[in-house]
Design an enzyme around this catalytic site. Sequence first.
Site, PDB file in Angstrom:
ATOM      1  N   LYS A 258     -67.078 -45.841  49.278  1.00  0.00           N
ATOM      2  CA  LYS A 258     -67.815 -45.012  50.248  1.00  0.00           C
ATOM      3  C   LYS A 258     -67.941 -45.754  51.593  1.00  0.00           C
ATOM      4  O   LYS A 258     -67.991 -45.124  52.657  1.00  0.00           O
ATOM      5  CB  LYS A 258     -69.196 -44.656  49.706  1.00  0.00           C
ATOM      6  CG  LYS A 258     -69.152 -43.772  48.469  1.00  0.00           C
ATOM      7  CD  LYS A 258     -68.747 -42.344  48.816  1.00  0.00           C
ATOM      8  CE  LYS A 258     -68.843 -41.431  47.617  1.00  0.00           C
ATOM      9  NZ  LYS A 258     -68.501 -40.047  47.915  1.00  0.00           N
TER      10      LYS A 258
ATOM     11  N   ASP B 129     -60.116 -28.587  43.126  1.00  0.00           N
ATOM     12  CA  ASP B 129     -60.582 -29.624  42.203  1.00  0.00           C
ATOM     13  C   ASP B 129     -59.432 -29.949  41.263  1.00  0.00           C
ATOM     14  O   ASP B 129     -58.649 -29.062  40.921  1.00  0.00           O
ATOM     15  CB  ASP B 129     -61.809 -29.097  41.415  1.00  0.00           C
ATOM     16  CG  ASP B 129     -62.652 -30.213  40.817  1.00  0.00           C
ATOM     17  OD1 ASP B 129     -62.107 -30.978  39.992  1.00  0.00           O
ATOM     18  OD2 ASP B 129     -63.840 -30.323  41.158  1.00  0.00           O
ATOM     19  N   ASN B 130     -59.326 -31.214  40.843  1.00  0.00           N
ATOM     20  CA  ASN B 130     -58.287 -31.571  39.856  1.00  0.00           C
ATOM     21  C   ASN B 130     -58.859 -31.636  38.447  1.00  0.00           C
ATOM     22  O   ASN B 130     -58.154 -32.025  37.515  1.00  0.00           O
ATOM     23  CB  ASN B 130     -57.610 -32.902  40.226  1.00  0.00           C
ATOM     24  CG  ASN B 130     -58.560 -34.080  40.121  1.00  0.00           C
ATOM     25  OD1 ASN B 130     -59.769 -33.903  39.947  1.00  0.00           O
ATOM     26  ND2 ASN B 130     -58.027 -35.293  40.226  1.00  0.00           N
ATOM     27  N   LEU B 131     -60.129 -31.296  38.307  1.00  0.00           N
ATOM     28  CA  LEU B 131     -60.828 -31.275  37.010  1.00  0.00           C
ATOM     29  C   LEU B 131     -60.869 -32.657  36.346  1.00  0.00           C
ATOM     30  O   LEU B 131     -61.029 -32.766  35.125  1.00  0.00           O
ATOM     31  CB  LEU B 131     -60.221 -30.220  36.069  1.00  0.00           C
ATOM     32  CG  LEU B 131     -60.121 -28.806  36.672  1.00  0.00           C
ATOM     33  CD1 LEU B 131     -59.590 -27.824  35.633  1.00  0.00           C
ATOM     34  CD2 LEU B 131     -61.471 -28.329  37.199  1.00  0.00           C
TER      35      LEU B 131
ATOM     36  N   SER C 240     -71.262 -51.896  44.236  1.00  0.00           N
ATOM     37  CA  SER C 240     -70.300 -51.641  43.147  1.00  0.00           C
ATOM     38  C   SER C 240     -68.988 -51.220  43.798  1.00  0.00           C
ATOM     39  O   SER C 240     -68.941 -50.920  45.000  1.00  0.00           O
ATOM     40  CB  SER C 240     -70.794 -50.506  42.237  1.00  0.00           C
ATOM     41  OG  SER C 240     -70.679 -49.257  42.921  1.00  0.00           O
TER      42      SER C 240
ATOM     43  N   GLU D 250     -77.675 -57.014  40.758  1.00  0.00           N
ATOM     44  CA  GLU D 250     -78.425 -56.432  41.877  1.00  0.00           C
ATOM     45  C   GLU D 250     -79.748 -57.167  42.016  1.00  0.00           C
ATOM     46  O   GLU D 250     -80.195 -57.853  41.088  1.00  0.00           O
ATOM     47  CB  GLU D 250     -78.669 -54.932  41.642  1.00  0.00           C
ATOM     48  CG  GLU D 250     -79.527 -54.635  40.417  1.00  0.00           C
ATOM     49  CD  GLU D 250     -79.667 -53.145  40.097  1.00  0.00           C
ATOM     50  OE1 GLU D 250     -79.078 -52.307  40.784  1.00  0.00           O
ATOM     51  OE2 GLU D 250     -80.386 -52.839  39.135  1.00  0.00           O
TER      52      GLU D 250
ATOM     53  N   TYR E  47     -67.489 -48.431  43.302  1.00  0.00           N
ATOM     54  CA  TYR E  47     -67.702 -47.054  43.777  1.00  0.00           C
ATOM     55  C   TYR E  47     -68.334 -47.052  45.173  1.00  0.00           C
ATOM     56  O   TYR E  47     -67.860 -46.387  46.094  1.00  0.00           O
ATOM     57  CB  TYR E  47     -68.589 -46.279  42.781  1.00  0.00           C
ATOM     58  CG  TYR E  47     -69.343 -45.144  43.428  1.00  0.00           C
ATOM     59  CD1 TYR E  47     -68.674 -44.014  43.883  1.00  0.00           C
ATOM     60  CD2 TYR E  47     -70.729 -45.215  43.623  1.00  0.00           C
ATOM     61  CE1 TYR E  47     -69.363 -42.976  44.505  1.00  0.00           C
ATOM     62  CE2 TYR E  47     -71.423 -44.192  44.240  1.00  0.00           C
ATOM     63  CZ  TYR E  47     -70.734 -43.076  44.685  1.00  0.00           C
ATOM     64  OH  TYR E  47     -71.412 -42.070  45.312  1.00  0.00           O
ATOM     65  N   HIS E  48     -69.415 -47.816  45.334  1.00  0.00           N
ATOM     66  CA  HIS E  48     -70.088 -47.846  46.634  1.00  0.00           C
ATOM     67  C   HIS E  48     -69.164 -48.421  47.715  1.00  0.00           C
ATOM     68  O   HIS E  48     -69.211 -48.010  48.871  1.00  0.00           O
ATOM     69  CB  HIS E  48     -71.381 -48.659  46.554  1.00  0.00           C
ATOM     70  CG  HIS E  48     -72.450 -47.987  45.729  1.00  0.00           C
ATOM     71  ND1 HIS E  48     -72.748 -48.373  44.446  1.00  0.00           N
ATOM     72  CD2 HIS E  48     -73.245 -46.935  46.005  1.00  0.00           C
ATOM     73  CE1 HIS E  48     -73.710 -47.584  43.971  1.00  0.00           C
ATOM     74  NE2 HIS E  48     -74.023 -46.704  44.896  1.00  0.00           N
TER      75      HIS E  48
ATOM     76  N   ARG F 277     -76.308 -54.548  35.597  1.00  0.00           N
ATOM     77  CA  ARG F 277     -75.822 -54.591  36.987  1.00  0.00           C
ATOM     78  C   ARG F 277     -76.150 -55.929  37.624  1.00  0.00           C
ATOM     79  O   ARG F 277     -77.140 -56.576  37.266  1.00  0.00           O
ATOM     80  CB  ARG F 277     -76.483 -53.504  37.830  1.00  0.00           C
ATOM     81  CG  ARG F 277     -76.202 -52.121  37.337  1.00  0.00           C
ATOM     82  CD  ARG F 277     -76.778 -51.084  38.269  1.00  0.00           C
ATOM     83  NE  ARG F 277     -76.540 -49.750  37.743  1.00  0.00           N
ATOM     84  CZ  ARG F 277     -76.251 -48.678  38.481  1.00  0.00           C
ATOM     85  NH1 ARG F 277     -76.195 -48.771  39.788  1.00  0.00           N
ATOM     86  NH2 ARG F 277     -76.042 -47.511  37.921  1.00  0.00           N
TER      87      ARG F 277
ATOM     88  N   THR G 290     -85.133 -46.026  29.347  1.00  0.00           N
ATOM     89  CA  THR G 290     -84.389 -47.280  29.494  1.00  0.00           C
ATOM     90  C   THR G 290     -84.556 -47.856  30.905  1.00  0.00           C
ATOM     91  O   THR G 290     -83.861 -47.460  31.835  1.00  0.00           O
ATOM     92  CB  THR G 290     -82.892 -47.040  29.199  1.00  0.00           C
ATOM     93  OG1 THR G 290     -82.473 -45.917  29.984  1.00  0.00           O
ATOM     94  CG2 THR G 290     -82.651 -46.731  27.737  1.00  0.00           C
ATOM     95  N   VAL G 291     -85.485 -48.809  31.024  1.00  0.00           N
ATOM     96  CA  VAL G 291     -85.687 -49.496  32.310  1.00  0.00           C
ATOM     97  C   VAL G 291     -84.937 -50.825  32.242  1.00  0.00           C
ATOM     98  O   VAL G 291     -85.100 -51.587  31.292  1.00  0.00           O
ATOM     99  CB  VAL G 291     -87.189 -49.737  32.565  1.00  0.00           C
ATOM    100  CG1 VAL G 291     -87.388 -50.577  33.823  1.00  0.00           C
ATOM    101  CG2 VAL G 291     -87.920 -48.410  32.685  1.00  0.00           C
TER     102      VAL G 291
ATOM    103  N   ASP H   5     -54.979 -32.084  43.231  1.00  0.00           N
ATOM    104  CA  ASP H   5     -55.494 -33.448  43.230  1.00  0.00           C
ATOM    105  C   ASP H   5     -55.392 -33.983  44.661  1.00  0.00           C
ATOM    106  O   ASP H   5     -54.286 -34.178  45.174  1.00  0.00           O
ATOM    107  CB  ASP H   5     -54.663 -34.299  42.253  1.00  0.00           C
ATOM    108  CG  ASP H   5     -55.225 -35.701  42.093  1.00  0.00           C
ATOM    109  OD1 ASP H   5     -55.732 -36.271  43.085  1.00  0.00           O
ATOM    110  OD2 ASP H   5     -55.141 -36.235  40.973  1.00  0.00           O
TER     111      ASP H   5
ATOM    112  N   THR I  21     -73.148 -41.949  50.297  1.00  0.00           N
ATOM    113  CA  THR I  21     -74.274 -42.397  49.479  1.00  0.00           C
ATOM    114  C   THR I  21     -75.196 -43.331  50.269  1.00  0.00           C
ATOM    115  O   THR I  21     -74.738 -44.065  51.154  1.00  0.00           O
ATOM    116  CB  THR I  21     -73.767 -43.126  48.216  1.00  0.00           C
ATOM    117  OG1 THR I  21     -74.831 -43.892  47.658  1.00  0.00           O
ATOM    118  CG2 THR I  21     -72.635 -44.076  48.519  1.00  0.00           C
TER     119      THR I  21
END
Length: 406
Positions: A193, A31-33, A187, A332, A189-190, A330, A261-262, A74, A145
């Site tokens: 993946k 792990d690179n923390l 996103s 979406e 991030y997605h 977002r 929080t919706v 890393d 994911t």
Amino acid sequence: MKIAVMGGDGFVGWPTALHLSDAGHDVHILDNLSRRWIDTELGVQSLTPMDSIQERTRIWHAETGRRIHFHLIDLARDYDLLKTWLNEHRPDAIIHFAEQRAAPYSMKSDRHKNYTVNNNVSATHNLLNALVEIGLDAHLVHLGTMGVYGYSTVGAAIPEGYLPVGIETVDGDIASQEILYPANPGSIYHMTKCLDQLLFQFYAKNDGLRVTDLHQGIVWGTHTAQTRLHPQLVNRFDYDGDYGTVLNRFLIQAAIDYPLTVHGTGGQTRAFIHIQDSVRCIEIALNNPPARGARVEIFNQMTETHRVRDLAQMISNITGADIAWLPNPRKEAPENDLIVRNEKFRGLGLAPTTLENGLLSEIVDVAKKFAYRVDRSRVPAVSAWTRDIARTLNRDPEGKMLKSVS
Ligand SMILES: NC(=O)c1ccc[n+]([C@@H]2O[C@H](COP(=O)([O-])OP(=O)(O)OC[C@H]3O[C@@H](n4cnc5c(N)ncnc54)[C@H](O)[C@@H]3O)[C@@H](O)[C@H]2O)c1
């Protein structure tokens, strides 16, 4: 087995490392923390007080007599170090958690987009490249994911990775194929993946690497059997607007008397899995590797789906918390249905921990115990997906409140 857990200091990686060490495997965390540095950047901390990784592994040894080894590497930047480590240690299996995993963080600014793409895609590619270069036939298990499938309503169940299709040939026949389910990231991030998926397909086909990709739902809960063994083995618990995930956030909001929080109508349907089941699924995947030369094995690692507003209502019923209906940062679909096939893990013995199992109140208890550590100003989710959305929220794209113009 000798198992390398890449990203083993994180929320899913740490309990996985403990579980596998407890089962008698020789576990090495790389792990690179970076996740700890991101906490510092954002000015947040885990709800639960986390010790250093060295201290955590020392306590594990004191409690169980078993060793977990830590290596500061890393994956995205230290290619030569990674290759040398893999060549010297030659693990039987590698579990790859080592990516920037928060969608809101990945959308904060151009810098965060670049960081997420560079970190995640390079980490995955460096790993695959090094395995080929040193001729190591380790089984690679990656945490992907459910978000790679996207969240549009199709009216059909999402299969486990591959979609059977018929293509009309030039002769007018129908050729049958199974293709990767069309990627539909929501996103940056997605998107990383989705790119990972293509890297896996290529290296499995070209070099015969054995890869399992786990399309995981949102993980909830915090404890596993091993993290309960000692207060200093506690898992991290993110509650802030970037890294906190929906169900865990509702539970902590309820515990500190903060309205749930919706965002938008709360009509977003998402897939979920408890942390203990996530760890079990990874072990099941490790025990069922694909053959060399086979296509990438894909599992949907989730146990149930819920609509966000139903979850909020459920937590409100248990705890008496109010619900706050907020604008959605977002971009979406406001409402979606989600039906997911997950027979593969069920068939291999997974007995799911569902929301009805009473663990929700256990997490509210954890949240209450550490409520004094919560910075309430870090609870709102304010990273906006586009500049236009940021303007409607009166925020800059990173989420900072703009001065109102009079
Ligand atoms: N938590 C969830 O709800 C969830 C849901 C679906 C998928 N996943 C996936 O599971 C994996 C683990 O998630 P998590 O919640 O434990 O995340 P996390 O952020 O808590 O842990 C990730 C770990 O990887 C490390 N890391 C990141 N980049 C690295 C690099 N370049 N080199 C070495 N280490 C690096 C971080 O320091 C951290 O310890 C992620 O890949 C994520 O995409 C998580």
